[in-house]
Design a protein around this motif. Structure first.
Motif, PDB file in Angstrom:
ATOM      1  N   ILE A 114       0.848  -1.184   0.000  1.00 61.42           N
ATOM      2  CA  ILE A 114       0.000   0.000   0.000  1.00 61.42           C
ATOM      3  C   ILE A 114       0.887   1.239   0.000  1.00 61.42           C
ATOM      4  CG2 ILE A 114      -1.953   1.128   1.090  1.00 61.42           C
ATOM      5  CD1 ILE A 114      -2.448  -1.436   2.668  1.00 61.42           C
ATOM      6  N   SER A 115       0.730   2.090  -1.007  1.00 52.92           N
ATOM      7  CA  SER A 115       1.507   3.323  -1.106  1.00 52.92           C
ATOM      8  C   SER A 115       0.681   4.496  -0.586  1.00 52.92           C
ATOM      9  CB  SER A 115       1.903   3.591  -2.561  1.00 52.92           C
ATOM     10  OG  SER A 115       2.578   2.484  -3.120  1.00 52.92           O
ATOM     11  N   ILE A 116       1.358   5.612  -0.364  1.00 55.36           N
ATOM     12  CA  ILE A 116       0.662   6.842   0.026  1.00 55.36           C
ATOM     13  C   ILE A 116       0.396   7.658  -1.234  1.00 55.36           C
ATOM     14  CG2 ILE A 116       0.836   8.999   1.320  1.00 55.36           C
ATOM     15  CD1 ILE A 116       2.589   7.553   3.342  1.00 55.36           C
ATOM     16  N   LEU A 117      -0.867   7.972  -1.473  1.00 51.21           N
ATOM     17  CA  LEU A 117      -1.226   8.797  -2.631  1.00 51.21           C
ATOM     18  C   LEU A 117      -1.229  10.259  -2.207  1.00 51.21           C
ATOM     19  CD1 LEU A 117      -2.193   8.858  -5.597  1.00 51.21           C
ATOM     20  CD2 LEU A 117      -4.542   8.805  -4.719  1.00 51.21           C
ATOM     21  N   ASP A 118      -0.347  11.031  -2.813  1.00 50.95           N
ATOM     22  CA  ASP A 118      -0.286  12.462  -2.527  1.00 50.95           C
ATOM     23  C   ASP A 118      -0.372  13.240  -3.835  1.00 50.95           C
ATOM     24  OD1 ASP A 118       2.206  12.046  -3.672  1.00 50.95           O
ATOM     25  OD2 ASP A 118       3.284  12.136  -1.766  1.00 50.95           O
ATOM     26  N   ALA A 119      -0.273  14.561  -3.739  1.00 54.36           N
ATOM     27  CA  ALA A 119      -0.422  15.412  -4.914  1.00 54.36           C
ATOM     28  C   ALA A 119       0.628  15.101  -5.976  1.00 54.36           C
ATOM     29  CB  ALA A 119      -0.332  16.882  -4.494  1.00 54.36           C
ATOM     30  N   GLU A 120       1.854  14.808  -5.543  1.00 50.44           N
ATOM     31  CA  GLU A 120       2.932  14.521  -6.494  1.00 50.44           C
ATOM     32  C   GLU A 120       2.656  13.244  -7.298  1.00 50.44           C
ATOM     33  OE1 GLU A 120       7.780  13.768  -6.545  1.00 50.44           O
ATOM     34  OE2 GLU A 120       6.781  14.394  -4.700  1.00 50.44           O
ATOM     35  N   LYS A 121       2.247  12.186  -6.603  1.00 49.11           N
ATOM     36  CA  LYS A 121       1.940  10.932  -7.304  1.00 49.11           C
ATOM     37  C   LYS A 121       0.721  11.100  -8.215  1.00 49.11           C
ATOM     38  CE  LYS A 121       4.034   7.502  -4.280  1.00 49.11           C
ATOM     39  NZ  LYS A 121       3.818   6.318  -3.424  1.00 49.11           N
ATOM     40  N   TYR A 122      -0.227  11.917  -7.773  1.00 47.21           N
ATOM     41  CA  TYR A 122      -1.410  12.158  -8.602  1.00 47.21           C
ATOM     42  C   TYR A 122      -1.024  12.875  -9.883  1.00 47.21           C
ATOM     43  CZ  TYR A 122      -6.162  13.494  -9.872  1.00 47.21           C
ATOM     44  OH  TYR A 122      -7.355  13.660 -10.541  1.00 47.21           O
ATOM     45  N   ARG A 123      -0.101  13.837  -9.785  1.00 45.96           N
ATOM     46  CA  ARG A 123       0.371  14.550 -10.979  1.00 45.96           C
ATOM     47  C   ARG A 123       1.111  13.596 -11.920  1.00 45.96           C
ATOM     48  NH1 ARG A 123       1.408  18.834  -7.251  1.00 45.96           N
ATOM     49  NH2 ARG A 123       3.559  18.112  -6.988  1.00 45.96           N
ATOM     50  N   GLU A 124       1.730  12.570 -11.340  1.00 48.50           N
ATOM     51  CA  GLU A 124       2.435  11.582 -12.162  1.00 48.50           C
ATOM     52  C   GLU A 124       1.471  10.642 -12.880  1.00 48.50           C
ATOM     53  OE1 GLU A 124       4.961   9.610  -9.415  1.00 48.50           O
ATOM     54  OE2 GLU A 124       6.392  11.269  -9.236  1.00 48.50           O
ATOM     55  N   GLY A 125       0.180  10.717 -12.537  1.00 50.39           N
ATOM     56  CA  GLY A 125      -0.808   9.902 -13.235  1.00 50.39           C
ATOM     57  C   GLY A 125      -1.468   8.827 -12.399  1.00 50.39           C
ATOM     58  N   LYS A 126      -1.024   8.671 -11.135  1.00 51.99           N
ATOM     59  CA  LYS A 126      -1.624   7.653 -10.267  1.00 51.99           C
ATOM     60  C   LYS A 126      -3.057   8.053  -9.918  1.00 51.99           C
ATOM     61  CE  LYS A 126       2.379   5.576 -10.066  1.00 51.99           C
ATOM     62  NZ  LYS A 126       2.617   4.371 -10.892  1.00 51.99           N
ATOM     63  N   CYS A 127      -4.002   7.167 -10.229  1.00 51.27           N
ATOM     64  CA  CYS A 127      -5.430   7.405  -9.956  1.00 51.27           C
ATOM     65  C   CYS A 127      -5.966   8.615 -10.728  1.00 51.27           C
ATOM     66  CB  CYS A 127      -5.697   7.584  -8.466  1.00 51.27           C
ATOM     67  SG  CYS A 127      -5.165   6.174  -7.478  1.00 51.27           S
ATOM     68  N   ASP A 131      -5.143   6.620 -15.822  1.00 51.63           N
ATOM     69  CA  ASP A 131      -4.721   5.409 -15.103  1.00 51.63           C
ATOM     70  C   ASP A 131      -5.640   4.247 -15.486  1.00 51.63           C
ATOM     71  OD1 ASP A 131      -3.794   3.496 -13.353  1.00 51.63           O
ATOM     72  OD2 ASP A 131      -3.655   4.857 -11.645  1.00 51.63           O
ATOM     73  N   GLU A 132      -5.065   3.210 -16.077  1.00 52.84           N
ATOM     74  CA  GLU A 132      -5.837   2.043 -16.519  1.00 52.84           C
ATOM     75  C   GLU A 132      -6.275   1.165 -15.340  1.00 52.84           C
ATOM     76  OE1 GLU A 132      -6.700   1.287 -19.585  1.00 52.84           O
ATOM     77  OE2 GLU A 132      -5.541   2.697 -20.797  1.00 52.84           O
ATOM     78  N   ASN A 133      -5.548   1.258 -14.224  1.00 52.68           N
ATOM     79  CA  ASN A 133      -5.826   0.394 -13.072  1.00 52.68           C
ATOM     80  C   ASN A 133      -6.878   0.987 -12.152  1.00 52.68           C
ATOM     81  OD1 ASN A 133      -3.871  -1.490 -13.859  1.00 52.68           O
ATOM     82  ND2 ASN A 133      -2.244  -0.347 -12.814  1.00 52.68           N
ATOM     83  N   LEU A 134      -7.555   0.110 -11.431  1.00 51.47           N
ATOM     84  CA  LEU A 134      -8.443   0.565 -10.362  1.00 51.47           C
ATOM     85  C   LEU A 134      -7.580   1.024  -9.187  1.00 51.47           C
ATOM     86  CD1 LEU A 134     -11.214  -2.206 -10.282  1.00 51.47           C
ATOM     87  CD2 LEU A 134     -11.331   0.047 -11.353  1.00 51.47           C
ATOM     88  N   CYS A 135      -8.095   1.947  -8.408  1.00 49.20           N
ATOM     89  CA  CYS A 135      -7.379   2.454  -7.225  1.00 49.20           C
ATOM     90  C   CYS A 135      -8.231   2.218  -5.980  1.00 49.20           C
ATOM     91  CB  CYS A 135      -7.102   3.948  -7.357  1.00 49.20           C
ATOM     92  SG  CYS A 135      -5.914   4.357  -8.638  1.00 49.20           S
ATOM     93  N   VAL A 136      -7.689   1.501  -5.022  1.00 49.38           N
ATOM     94  CA  VAL A 136      -8.349   1.322  -3.729  1.00 49.38           C
ATOM     95  C   VAL A 136      -7.804   2.390  -2.789  1.00 49.38           C
ATOM     96  CG1 VAL A 136      -8.744  -0.206  -1.770  1.00 49.38           C
ATOM     97  CG2 VAL A 136      -8.623  -1.156  -4.081  1.00 49.38           C
ATOM     98  N   LEU A 137      -8.685   3.266  -2.319  1.00 48.01           N
ATOM     99  CA  LEU A 137      -8.276   4.349  -1.421  1.00 48.01           C
ATOM    100  C   LEU A 137      -8.655   3.992   0.001  1.00 48.01           C
ATOM    101  CD1 LEU A 137      -9.374   7.477  -3.497  1.00 48.01           C
ATOM    102  CD2 LEU A 137      -7.250   6.151  -3.643  1.00 48.01           C
ATOM    103  N   LEU A 138      -7.651   3.897   0.858  1.00 48.10           N
ATOM    104  CA  LEU A 138      -7.849   3.592   2.278  1.00 48.10           C
ATOM    105  C   LEU A 138      -7.550   4.858   3.061  1.00 48.10           C
ATOM    106  CD1 LEU A 138      -5.791   0.346   1.948  1.00 48.10           C
ATOM    107  CD2 LEU A 138      -8.196   0.333   2.551  1.00 48.10           C
TER     108      LEU A 138
END
Length: 267
Positions: A114-127, A131-138
């Motif tokens: 489980i990674s931490i989703l932050d603004a930087e990763k979001y700008r990189e395309g995560k979620c 993004d082709e993959n589903l994202c589970v947000l905890l």
């Protein structure tokens, strides 16, 4: 959970050679046995589980066990222990963390985390929209909350190693989650995002009910007809932090200098 004796331990070790074996050595049965059985269900795809009494001298000698209780992870088809845990104050949390840490010793092919989703990763395309993959947000805003969830999930995450889905921790205060979903999800819920198609589904779950979580994710991967439409794309909220006057002067440009002097002249 198999009860090992000198009669059946060779057979137990040789069955399903590709799976690691988890052996619990104890002097006498106690409440740890029921907790061990609970873990055996959570990690059934990764390990085979067995209990060994301290009276089984042949087995304890073979594995060099001198302290009780002890937990050993053994390679299938051998007596080679790849990891061991001995603790007089043994708890289910300690055993779970031990299994999670050593899950990669198996031949299953890999693991997820489980990674931490932050603004930087979001700008990189995560979620994000591409993004082709589903994202589970905890939802977890502190380290202790993240550790609690990581400990509770056990080997559940690794079950989806080859699936198009990723897992992330999110601080609800940093994203527009309430407006995006037109609701403010409780801390004990999770959101599964299909960002590319602007959809989501949510689940209320107990941290230790990994069966419910696993079943929900599995059904989501197979059928997305229950997904709801996002009211707005996921967006990270910018944080404005105060800075000192000295900091501003240190980063002053010629244009800023002209403005400052004009303002000071007016005063």
């Amino acid at each position: 959970v198999t009860l090992l004796t000198s009669r059946n331990y060779e057979e137990f070790l040789s069955q399903t050679p590709s799976k690691l074996k988890v052996l619990l050595f104890q002097k006498k049965p106690n409440e740890l046995n029921s907790l061990f059985k609970f873990l055996s269900k959570q990690f059934s795809n990764e390990f085979d589980f067995a209990e060994v009494s301290a009276k089984e001298k042949k087995i304890t000698k073979r594995f060099g066990v001198r302290q009780f209780p002890s937990v050993l992870i053994v390679k299938g088809g051998s007596s080679e222990a790849v990891a061991s845990l001995s603790d007089k104050m043994m708890t289910i949390q300690k055993i779970r963390q031990f299994l999670e840490k050593n899950n990669g010793q198996s031949n299953s092919g890999g693991s997820k985390s489980i990674s931490i989703l932050d603004a930087e990763k979001y700008r990189e395309g995560k979620c994000g929209p591409k993004d082709e993959n589903l994202c589970v947000l905890l939802f977890a805003s502190t380290r202790s909350q993240r550790e609690k969830i990581t400990s509770a999930l056990g080997g559940t995450i690794s079950k989806f190693y080859n699936e198009p889905i990723n897992f992330y921790y999110v601080n609800k205060e940093e994203v527009n989650i309430a407006s995006a979903l037109t609701m403010n999800p409780p801390q004990t819920s999770l959101i599964i995002l299909d960002s590319k198609n602007n959809r989501y589904t949510d689940l209320q779950w107990d941290y230790y009910d990994t069966t419910k979580l696993s079943e929900h994710i599995r059904s989501t991967l197979q059928d997305r007809s229950t997904f709801k439409t996002l009211q707005s794309p996921l967006r990270f909220i910018s944080k404005v932090e105060p800075v000192s006057y000295t900091h501003l002067r240190a980063h002053e440009t010629p244009e800023h200098l002209v403005c400052r002097l004009l303002l000071e002249k007016k005063k």
